[in-house]
Write an enzyme that holds these catalytic residues in place. Structure first.
Site: not given
Ligand code: PLP
Length: 423
Positions: A22, A273, A150, A244
């Site tokens: 980024y 994460k 996202y 997600d």
């Molecule tokens: C960070 C994130 C992703 C992507 O994860 P990466 O390990 O960076 O590919 C997908 N969905 C959400 C909600 C996120 O916060």
């Protein structure tokens, strides 16, 4: 971007060969040089120490270098750092799978491991699409996603991100077309969402959303009722619901998983994460029984065709098991509640600063939203000059600290935000 003369050799020689995330490489400030981490502190090569307000992109929930996680990795390193997962399994992965399923609500009971969040989301999308294909429904290949959402940076996941924030305009026709709806937060948006869903249900495989918090979209919060509305609508139209929880999972919003606060179970959930306590790359896509059953057949074409080289890496799984041990042994959710109380009070004075539009907290997330941030990079440099590692983006300055952060460090971060925004 050029290396300041004071930087070590490896920095001087390597910077011209690295491509940073980024970043407009020409104009962005030179990156900091991290030397070591400990708890909520990052020490730089010039011996400055920063208090970390971000927990390494929302991952390091136990703080950096937790001795218990380190020990688990070292033990695993001695016996088996990695082995392929095709036709072979191992204790760290199977233990982790059964523990995750015991913690998740309902009959979320089949775990597919990957090594990044974006790929976990792609796997969830493939599961939802192939669920339909295996039932002979070949038209249902699209997703309904939400404005402000996202879900990752890969080509497939970008297409289900917010169209403006998700850089759809930059990639244009390279992205698949999905249905993007407003989050059903009030009467008007609920009607718009329900209309879009009814109109497109015949071509939809799934609905994908971030529960309670749209993270990278700007730390936008919504009520648990919104999740219940979406769950009921998905049921009504027989569309799979993918939650997600890559950001929200593992305590960030105050409960172990955000969906608990709405009392709903998604058909598929994605985790990453904080899964390993921020120590190693690992992600998981977990499906409910009825989803898995659509793949259970004598037909080889009905198998899920996916398999990352490093899937279920034993070191990463050992980290994740150790992280779950820590959630059991130490009072993480109480720490999140205490962080919330402290941030709510300490960020409140920001509300009356000029240009501040909103101050909000949920769990261990604290947000100061401004009308606009003219130069996020310059603002970051000011925060760094005060000794705080905070990464403003879009129009927000936010904190997602480790759950183990000291009261003193957390107060310092909140006060630094106030000081810098007031100046
Ligand atoms: C960070 C994130 C992703 C992507 O994860 P990466 O390990 O960076 O590919 C997908 N969905 C959400 C909600 C996120 O916060």
């Amino acid at each position: 971007m050029s290396a300041p003369a004071s930087m070590p050799d490896w920095y001087q020689q390597g910077l011209p060969h690295i491509w940073l995330p980024y970043s407009q490489m020409k104009t962005a400030s030179a990156p900091l040089a991290a030397q070591s981490t400990h708890g909520s502190h990052i020490t730089l090569t010039d011996e400055r120490t920063l208090v970390d307000g971000v927990a390494a992109w929302w991952t390091a929930c136990h703080g950096y270098n937790h001795p218990y996680i380190r020990q688990a990795v070292m033990k695993q390193l001695e016996t088996m750092p990695h082995v392929m997962f095709g036709g072979m399994v191992h204790e760290p992965a199977l233990r982790l799978a059964s523990r995750l399923c015991a913690l998740l609500p309902g009959d979320l009971e089949r775990v597919f491991f990957t090594d990044s969040g974006s790929v976990a989301v792609e796997v969830a999308m493939k599961m939802a699409i192939q669920y339909r294909l295996n039932k002979g429904e070949h038209q249902r290949t699209k997703m309904l996603a939400f404005r402000g959402g996202y879900h990752g940076d890969t080509l497939a996941t970008m297409a289900v991100c917010d169209p403006e924030e998700g850089m759809h305009h930059l990639y244009g026709s390279a992205l698949a077309e999905h249905v993007i709806a407003p989050l059903p937060v009030d009467e008007t948006s609920t009607r718009a969402f329900m209309d879009l869903l009814a109109r497109h249900a015949h071509e939809l495989a799934g609905i994908i959303m971030e529960p309670l918090v749209q993270g990278a979209g700007g730390m936008l919060f919504h009520a648990p009722q919104v999740l219940r509305t979406v769950r009921a609508a998905a049921d009504q139209h027989d569309v799979l619901l993918i939650l997600d929880e890559i950001f929200t999972g593992f305590g960030r919003t105050g409960t172990l998983f955000a969906c608990e606060q709405a009392g709903i179970t998604p058909d598929i959930i994605t985790l990453s994460k904080a899964l390993t306590g921020g120590t190693m790359a690992l992600a998981a896509t977990v499906a409910r029984r009825h989803v898995f059953e659509a793949f259970w057949a004598d037909n080889p074409d009905h198998a899920l065709m996916h398999g990352p080289t490093f899937m279920a890496n034993p070191l990463a799984c050992a980290c994740a098991n150790a992280s779950l041990d820590l959630f059991e042994a130490e009072p993480r959710l109480e720490q999140v509640a205490a962080i919330n109380a402290l941030m709510t009070e300490a960020l409140e004075p920001c509300r009356t600063l000029p240009g501040v539009r909103d101050v909000r907290t949920l769990g261990a997330i604290g947000v100061v939203e401004l009308d606009r941030i003219a130069n996020p990079d310059a603002l970051r440099q000011q925060l760094i000059a005060h000794g705080a590692w905070i990464r403003p983006f879009r129009n927000i300055v936010y904190l997602t600290p480790a759950f183990t952060i000291s009261e003193q460090d957390l107060l310092f971060l909140c006060r630094t935000i106030h000081t810098v925004l007031a100046a």
